[in-house]
Design an enzyme around this catalytic site. Structure first.
Site, PDB file in Angstrom:
ATOM      1  CG  ASP A  33      12.575 -78.341  28.612  1.00 24.11           C
ATOM      2  OD1 ASP A  33      13.465 -78.252  27.747  1.00 24.11           O
ATOM      3  OD2 ASP A  33      11.382 -78.595  28.339  1.00 24.11           O
ATOM      4  CB  CYS A  78      15.509 -80.011  22.710  1.00 31.58           C
ATOM      5  SG  CYS A  78      14.091 -79.832  23.816  1.00 31.58           S
ATOM      6  CG  HIS A 147      15.026 -83.881  20.054  1.00 24.94           C
ATOM      7  ND1 HIS A 147      14.743 -82.647  20.584  1.00 24.94           N
ATOM      8  CD2 HIS A 147      14.110 -84.086  19.087  1.00 24.94           C
ATOM      9  CE1 HIS A 147      13.685 -82.128  19.982  1.00 24.94           C
ATOM     10  NE2 HIS A 147      13.281 -82.980  19.069  1.00 24.94           N
ATOM     11  CG  ASP A 305      17.621 -79.279  26.809  1.00 23.95           C
ATOM     12  OD1 ASP A 305      17.151 -78.735  27.835  1.00 23.95           O
ATOM     13  OD2 ASP A 305      16.936 -80.010  26.067  1.00 23.95           O
ATOM     14  CG  ASN A 306      15.822 -75.716  26.703  1.00 24.25           C
ATOM     15  OD1 ASN A 306      15.843 -76.618  25.864  1.00 24.25           O
ATOM     16  ND2 ASN A 306      14.916 -75.674  27.664  1.00 24.25           N
TER      17      ASN A 306
END
Length: 490
Positions: A33, A78, A147, A305-306
């Site tokens: 994040d 994610c 994840h 991841d984002n």
């Protein structure tokens, strides 16, 4: 049309390893994040570095390596990005589109369309980056958040079953729940128990994953290693999760001019940066059995991841970008990206070519001297030409996203879209409206002005390319909620 990528050794930069020489070590650091403007330096974000968060080690890495200010995550949250990272494939191929359901419609009237099914994990049949490197003789290790494996009902998807010789902490959970080890020296059920070996009461997760990485590299200094260091930070929860000494440092500072001002979040960002500094120090101080410093033969890649989570659950800001984690505006998908390999990559480069997560697998394979089979579909492009010359281009149709569903929760309003980014232009096809919006990201990074009517030729060209890509990758549209009929595509 989408092109299948077959890696050839003549295109590889850094120079490919041959059977007679050791391929380089590879460290892939994935923050959770971390937004485009959450770093203090401006090389990764066109001069929009934070005036409150501090990332001196990452800034130095960018100055000594190559930064990509037009880098993107393959997904807005994610799981899809992590699946793309491991596979080199876009979401329509992996089937991993989001975390949870693609039909999170929130409160209020139901929307007209319904999201399609999404996978929770990367398929066991996927040949991952780790498996390919393992076959090349690498010692492989995953540390931290995973994840995309081990979810209930799936088999063959855990890190140890997907190419990692060792796994410290990686499991199915999307966040750790807390950042500190408890009184018994355990991180809790959301973190794989292997990481507890690096904890004592009060140990911070970021410190533990760094200790695990250094331990693994020390034990494998005499052979090529691949470390996937996937931080749990800066994912929620935020409040009370920063290391106390770092929180105190930021609380003692005056109010910044920007929207970045949360001391807990700043401490989590600083912890990631300290981790990078510790890894680099270890590499520079450690030699292999032949007397070579590890830093002389190691590639480091750092990304996220984002984009950042802004609110109401988040505390950061993505200005000047619009949107946040979970949304396919720039703030949800634009991320920091740096490559560092001093033996091969010239220092100080800034490359403005749009690149994305799916490009990392073919690039890593090229560095390791691994040629993909001719029948393999890898959606990404080897970034070797850009690492050689930051002014180069890749000559591809563009980079793409497909989100056939909804995420309308916690202040987010993600609706079904398919997207192409090509050059300065970003075209967004909106399935509810059956129309395209066009944004000139060079002039308008905040996506404030739709230029579709002003630029009909650009709109038509990009729409055609997007439709062809969806056909190539098998991107299924959302369906009408009342009839179940597929929604019209671009």
């Amino acid at each position: 049309m989408l092109t299948m990528l077959t890696l050839t050794l003549s295109l590889v930069v850094p120079a490919p390893a041959t059977p007679a020489e050791d391929p380089p070590n590879i460290i892939l650091i994935l923050a959770d994040d971390l937004g485009w403007t959450d770093v203090s330096g401006g090389r990764m974000n066109l001069g929009h570095g934070s005036d409150f968060y501090e990332t001196p080690h990452l800034d130095r890495l960018a100055a000594e390596g190559m930064a990509f200010p037009h880098a993107y995550a393959a997904g807005a949250n994610c799981s899809p990005t992590r699946a793309a990272l491991m596979s080199g494939q876009y979401a329509p191929r992996t089937g991993v589109y989001t975390v949870g359901s693609l039909d999170r419609t929130g409160r209020g009237p139901e929307p007209p369309l319904r999201g399609i099914a999404t996978r929770p994990d990367l398929s066991a049949e996927t040949v991952t980056m780790a498996e390919r490197l393992q076959g090349r003789g690498y010692a492989t290790c995953h540390i931290g958040k995973y994840h995309v494996g081990g979810q209930k009902g799936t088999r063959g998807t855990t890190p140890s079953e997907q190419g990692f010789d060792e796994n410290f902490g990686g499991g199915p959970a999307g966040h750790a729940g807390r950042s500190f080890a408890d009184a018994s020296g355990r991180f809790g059920p959301r973190v794989g128990p292997e990481l507890d070996a690096f904890a004592r009461p009060g140990t911070h997760l970021t410190d533990a994953v760094t200790d695990a990485a250094i331990d693994f590299m020390g034990r494998h200094a005499d052979r090529p290693f691949f470390v996937q260091l996937a931080h749990y930070a800066v994912h929620t929860p935020i409040r009370g999760q920063g290391r106390p000494d770092l929180v105190a440092r930021f609380r003692s500072r005056g109010a910044p001019a920007s929207e970045h001002r949360d001391a807990d979040y700043a401490a989590l960002v600083a912890g990631i940066d300290e981790s990078l500094g510790r890894v680099r120090r270890f590499l520079s101080e450690t030699r292999d059995g032949r007397g070579r410093r590890l830093s002389a033969r190691t590639l480091i890649i750092v990304t996220s991841d984002n984009g950042g989570l802004t609110g109401p659950a988040g505390v950061t800001a993505n200005t000047p970008l619009k949107g946040q984690k979970g949304e396919y505006h720039e703030g949800g998908i634009r991320v920091p990206l740096v490559f560092w390999y001093p033996a091969r990559i010239p220092a100080g480069g800034i490359c403005h070519e749009p690149v994305t997560t799916v490009d990392l697998l073919p690039t890593v394979l090229g560095v390791a001297g691994i040629a993909a089979a001719t029948d393999e579909v890898i959606d990404g492009s080897d970034l070797a030409p850009l690492l050689r010359d930051p002014t180069a281009t890749l000559g591809r149709d563009g980079i793409f996203w497909h989100f056939p569903g909804y995420l309308r929760q916690s202040g987010r309003d993600a609706r079904p879209v398919s997207i192409i980014r090509r050059g300065r232009w970003k075209l967004v096809y909106r399935y509810e409206e059956t129309r395209c919006a066009l944004f000139d990201l060079r002039a308008d990074p905040g996506e404030a002005t739709d230029r579709a009517d002003d630029e009909p030729a650009v709109t038509t060209s990009l729409r055609t390319r997007l439709a062809a890509w969806l056909d190539d990758v098998g991107g299924l549209p959302p369906v009408h909620r009342d009839s179940g009929r597929p929604a019209a595509g671009p």
